[in-house]
Design a protein around this motif. Structure first.
Motif, PDB file in Angstrom:
ATOM      1  N   ASP A 376     -11.793  64.336  27.956  1.00 26.27           N
ATOM      2  CA  ASP A 376     -12.529  65.498  27.452  1.00 26.27           C
ATOM      3  C   ASP A 376     -12.021  65.924  26.072  1.00 26.27           C
ATOM      4  N   ARG A 377     -10.707  65.865  25.899  1.00 32.81           N
ATOM      5  CA  ARG A 377     -10.127  66.137  24.580  1.00 32.81           C
ATOM      6  C   ARG A 377      -9.477  64.847  24.085  1.00 32.81           C
ATOM      7  N   PRO A 378     -10.237  64.029  23.393  1.00 31.33           N
ATOM      8  CA  PRO A 378      -9.744  62.700  23.011  1.00 31.33           C
ATOM      9  C   PRO A 378      -8.476  62.764  22.161  1.00 31.33           C
ATOM     10  N   GLU A 379      -7.643  61.752  22.313  1.00 29.36           N
ATOM     11  CA  GLU A 379      -6.438  61.599  21.513  1.00 29.36           C
ATOM     12  C   GLU A 379      -6.488  60.222  20.852  1.00 29.36           C
ATOM     13  N   PRO A 380      -7.244  60.095  19.766  1.00 35.47           N
ATOM     14  CA  PRO A 380      -7.463  58.773  19.155  1.00 35.47           C
ATOM     15  C   PRO A 380      -6.190  58.098  18.659  1.00 35.47           C
ATOM     16  N   GLU A 381      -5.237  58.891  18.138  1.00 37.47           N
ATOM     17  CA  GLU A 381      -3.992  58.267  17.669  1.00 37.47           C
ATOM     18  C   GLU A 381      -3.222  57.644  18.835  1.00 37.47           C
ATOM     19  N   ALA A 382      -3.154  58.357  19.963  1.00 40.12           N
ATOM     20  CA  ALA A 382      -2.483  57.813  21.150  1.00 40.12           C
ATOM     21  C   ALA A 382      -3.218  56.589  21.666  1.00 40.12           C
ATOM     22  N   ALA A 383      -4.550  56.627  21.602  1.00 40.29           N
ATOM     23  CA  ALA A 383      -5.342  55.479  22.040  1.00 40.29           C
ATOM     24  C   ALA A 383      -5.068  54.263  21.151  1.00 40.29           C
ATOM     25  N   ALA A 384      -4.995  54.488  19.835  1.00 45.38           N
ATOM     26  CA  ALA A 384      -4.741  53.380  18.907  1.00 45.38           C
ATOM     27  C   ALA A 384      -3.347  52.802  19.113  1.00 45.38           C
ATOM     28  N   GLU A 385      -2.371  53.683  19.393  1.00 46.18           N
ATOM     29  CA  GLU A 385      -1.005  53.201  19.622  1.00 46.18           C
ATOM     30  C   GLU A 385      -0.958  52.298  20.854  1.00 46.18           C
ATOM     31  N   ALA A 386      -1.610  52.724  21.942  1.00 42.35           N
ATOM     32  CA  ALA A 386      -1.639  51.904  23.155  1.00 42.35           C
ATOM     33  C   ALA A 386      -2.403  50.607  22.918  1.00 42.35           C
ATOM     34  N   ALA A 387      -3.495  50.711  22.181  1.00 41.12           N
ATOM     35  CA  ALA A 387      -4.289  49.512  21.893  1.00 41.12           C
ATOM     36  C   ALA A 387      -3.481  48.497  21.091  1.00 41.12           C
ATOM     37  N   GLY A 388      -2.637  48.992  20.188  1.00 44.79           N
ATOM     38  CA  GLY A 388      -1.771  48.087  19.432  1.00 44.79           C
ATOM     39  C   GLY A 388      -0.800  47.352  20.333  1.00 44.79           C
ATOM     40  N   ARG A 389      -0.309  48.037  21.368  1.00 40.90           N
ATOM     41  CA  ARG A 389       0.594  47.383  22.317  1.00 40.90           C
ATOM     42  C   ARG A 389      -0.121  46.274  23.089  1.00 40.90           C
ATOM     43  N   VAL A 390      -1.406  46.454  23.327  1.00 38.56           N
ATOM     44  CA  VAL A 390      -2.157  45.419  24.047  1.00 38.56           C
ATOM     45  C   VAL A 390      -2.250  44.147  23.210  1.00 38.56           C
ATOM     46  N   LEU A 391      -2.544  44.290  21.930  1.00 37.91           N
ATOM     47  CA  LEU A 391      -2.664  43.115  21.063  1.00 37.91           C
ATOM     48  C   LEU A 391      -1.378  42.305  21.033  1.00 37.91           C
ATOM     49  N   ALA A 392      -0.240  42.974  21.244  1.00 32.80           N
ATOM     50  CA  ALA A 392       1.047  42.279  21.196  1.00 32.80           C
ATOM     51  C   ALA A 392       1.199  41.272  22.339  1.00 32.80           C
ATOM     52  N   PHE A 393       0.393  41.420  23.375  1.00 30.46           N
ATOM     53  CA  PHE A 393       0.475  40.479  24.495  1.00 30.46           C
ATOM     54  C   PHE A 393      -0.216  39.149  24.184  1.00 30.46           C
ATOM     55  N   LEU A 394      -1.024  39.116  23.141  1.00 30.07           N
ATOM     56  CA  LEU A 394      -1.752  37.896  22.795  1.00 30.07           C
ATOM     57  C   LEU A 394      -0.920  37.056  21.829  1.00 30.07           C
ATOM     58  N   PRO A 395      -1.031  35.708  21.888  1.00 32.62           N
ATOM     59  CA  PRO A 395      -1.859  34.926  22.802  1.00 32.62           C
ATOM     60  C   PRO A 395      -1.129  34.473  24.062  1.00 32.62           C
ATOM     61  N   GLU A 396       0.105  34.971  24.285  1.00 34.91           N
ATOM     62  CA  GLU A 396       0.860  34.478  25.428  1.00 34.91           C
ATOM     63  C   GLU A 396       0.139  34.732  26.732  1.00 34.91           C
ATOM     64  N   VAL A 397      -0.475  35.910  26.863  1.00 35.25           N
ATOM     65  CA  VAL A 397      -1.270  36.205  28.056  1.00 35.25           C
ATOM     66  C   VAL A 397      -2.714  35.893  27.746  1.00 35.25           C
ATOM     67  N   ARG A 398      -3.292  34.995  28.532  1.00 36.48           N
ATOM     68  CA  ARG A 398      -4.670  34.581  28.281  1.00 36.48           C
ATOM     69  C   ARG A 398      -5.487  34.814  29.539  1.00 36.48           C
ATOM     70  N   SER A 399      -6.328  35.808  29.467  1.00 37.60           N
ATOM     71  CA  SER A 399      -7.124  36.222  30.606  1.00 37.60           C
ATOM     72  C   SER A 399      -8.432  36.774  30.085  1.00 37.60           C
ATOM     73  N   ASP A 400      -9.544  36.310  30.641  1.00 33.20           N
ATOM     74  CA  ASP A 400     -10.838  36.834  30.203  1.00 33.20           C
ATOM     75  C   ASP A 400     -10.973  38.309  30.540  1.00 33.20           C
ATOM     76  N   ARG A 401     -10.335  38.733  31.631  1.00 30.56           N
ATOM     77  CA  ARG A 401     -10.362  40.169  31.953  1.00 30.56           C
ATOM     78  C   ARG A 401      -9.664  40.970  30.864  1.00 30.56           C
ATOM     79  N   LEU A 402      -8.554  40.441  30.341  1.00 27.16           N
ATOM     80  CA  LEU A 402      -7.857  41.142  29.270  1.00 27.16           C
ATOM     81  C   LEU A 402      -8.702  41.196  27.999  1.00 27.16           C
ATOM     82  N   LEU A 403      -9.364  40.082  27.681  1.00 24.73           N
ATOM     83  CA  LEU A 403     -10.231  40.069  26.498  1.00 24.73           C
ATOM     84  C   LEU A 403     -11.377  41.056  26.655  1.00 24.73           C
TER      85      LEU A 403
END
Length: 440
Positions: A376-403
């Protein structure tokens, strides 16, 4: 007793206890229990068990103790002197990346795996034209060991490098069933083991976005369970069908399959297994939008989980750690539109997973990003920080669900693209996927 049969003392664990922790065996056992409670695991470790570990009578502790000891010491099982079980007979070819040298070099092992080299689970059949002949206990063990290998590698690297290997191993197992010679006792065991392999192959298909293949494989496993009169396999197959139904947007089917799994599992003496299936049911109710039924199932799942691990827990259940319990609840909260609770639950799931289960940590980190973006009250900076952590898992983790999760993250963040951190992430995401860094 021959020398090679004598237990080999675990001098590494003893050195860690005496030199680093400076504890007696009793004190160390108490520390294990305390660490377990902090992780949501109630274990009954005593000085006798620590002695068995150090004296080499136990070469590899149960999965729950593996998680606790890894968290306590900050080391892998191998680093503190334990020997993880290896397939017997070997299910991986000698030319693959899992020989002794590769076991000492995780970087090389990951490189081989992600290049797709040496991932064939070569069950010892021989040439395709050669009749399987007499089938016995060693072949059953080979199929079971293949399942263990698949799950272990999938947890760390995702399904993409393993799907074809699983299909080939399953083909071999079916050949043994169809044309081999065996006793009725061996047939039952082989059918159950093959059903377990079908479940593992189905999971890899599901994680790879191949829902139709997964449904077929789970159905094969369910049939094998009933022919072999194997309630453990039957409950597992029902639980997987529930997960698949929810993923495909069929909540009533997800609920029915989860309830079927619970009906079968009640005779098995594993509260943790029942907890998982209760959480599967919660996911179905959440998708239907029934918050009352969801909460009831979640409470049941937590109550059952709190009863602790037991000897009746199947080996494949090792993934259902406290982090996974929190993660599955967060997914249900998200489906109910409870985004703040979902975001907090996803963060807890990532934290509780520690360094284990890389693919699941990546998925729950993606959930953190999405929930921060859509609350309801978005936190885009926090979302971007978490999203950056996800990219760090690539390409070692390869899963279509992750993509797919990353695609969903990008969609959720698009509305906040004027925020600099979000714009930077979107640019990085596009560059990563454009160069194939996240492709299976």
């Amino acid at each position: 007793m021959a020398d090679q049969d004598k237990p080999r003392p675990n001098t590494r664990l003893r050195a860690v206890r005496e030199l680093e922790f400076q504890m007696s065996r009793g004190e160390f056992a108490s520390a294990v229990r305390k660490a377990g409670r902090a992780m949501g695991e109630n274990v009954g470790c005593g000085s006798r068990l620590v002695a068995d570990w150090e004296d080499g009578k136990v070469t590899c502790p149960r999965a729950v103790y593996q998680r606790i000891l890894t968290q306590m010491t900050g080391r892998s099982m191998a680093d503190i002197g334990f020997r993880l079980p290896t397939p017997a007979p070997p299910v991986l070819p000698a030319s693959g990346p899992y020989g002794p040298k590769a076991e000492e070099d995780d970087v090389d092992r990951r490189a081989f795996l992600l290049d797709g080299a040496g991932t064939i689970l070569a069950l010892p059949l021989g040439s395709e034209k050669q009749a399987p002949g007499r089938i016995g206990a060693s072949e059953v063990r080979a199929v079971t060991a293949a399942v263990t290998t698949l799950y272990a590698q999938d947890h760390d690297h995702g399904s993409a490098p393993l799907r074809q290997a699983a299909a080939e191993a399953l083909h071999t197992a079916y050949q043994w069933l169809q044309t081999g010679t065996y006793t009725s006792r061996t047939e039952s065991k082989l059918r159950s083991a093959t059903g377990g392999l079908a479940v593992a192959a189905g999971w890899l298909s599901y994680d790879s976005g191949r829902a139709g293949d997964a449904h077929s494989l789970y159905g094969e496993a369910l049939a094998a369970a009933r022919i072999a009169d194997d309630p453990h396999l039957e409950a597992h197959a029902f639980g997987c069908l529930s997960l698949l139904a929810k993923a495909q947007g069929r909540p009533r089917e997800a609920i029915s399959a989860a309830q079927g799994a619970q009906t079968v599992a009640r005779q098995l003496g594993s509260p943790r297994l029942l907890s998982l299936f209760a959480m599967r049911e919660a996911g179905g109710w959440a998708l239907m939008g029934d918050s009352s039924a969801t909460d009831k199932a979640i409470v049941s799942a937590h109550t059952l989980y709190a009863q602790g691990p037991g000897d009746a827990d199947p080996p494949w259940l090792s993934f259902y750690a406290p982090g996974e319990l929190a993660g599955l609840e967060c997914l249900a909260r998200a489906d109910l539109g409870q985004h703040e609770r979902a975001a907090a639950g996803a963060e807890q799931a990532v934290l509780l997973h520690g360094e284990a289960f890389a693919r699941n940590r990546a998925l729950y980190t993606a959930d953190v990003a999405i929930q921060h973006a859509v609350r309801d009250r978005p936190e885009p900076e926090a979302a971007a920080e978490a999203a950056g952590r996800v990219l760090a898992f690539l390409p070692e983790v390869r899963s279509d669900r992750l993509l797919q999760s990353l695609h969903n993250v990008a969609g959720a963040l698009q509305r906040h693209n004027r925020v600099p951190a979000v714009a930077d992430w979107i640019e990085e995401y596009r560059a990563t996927t454009a160069t194939g860094g996240g492709r299976a």
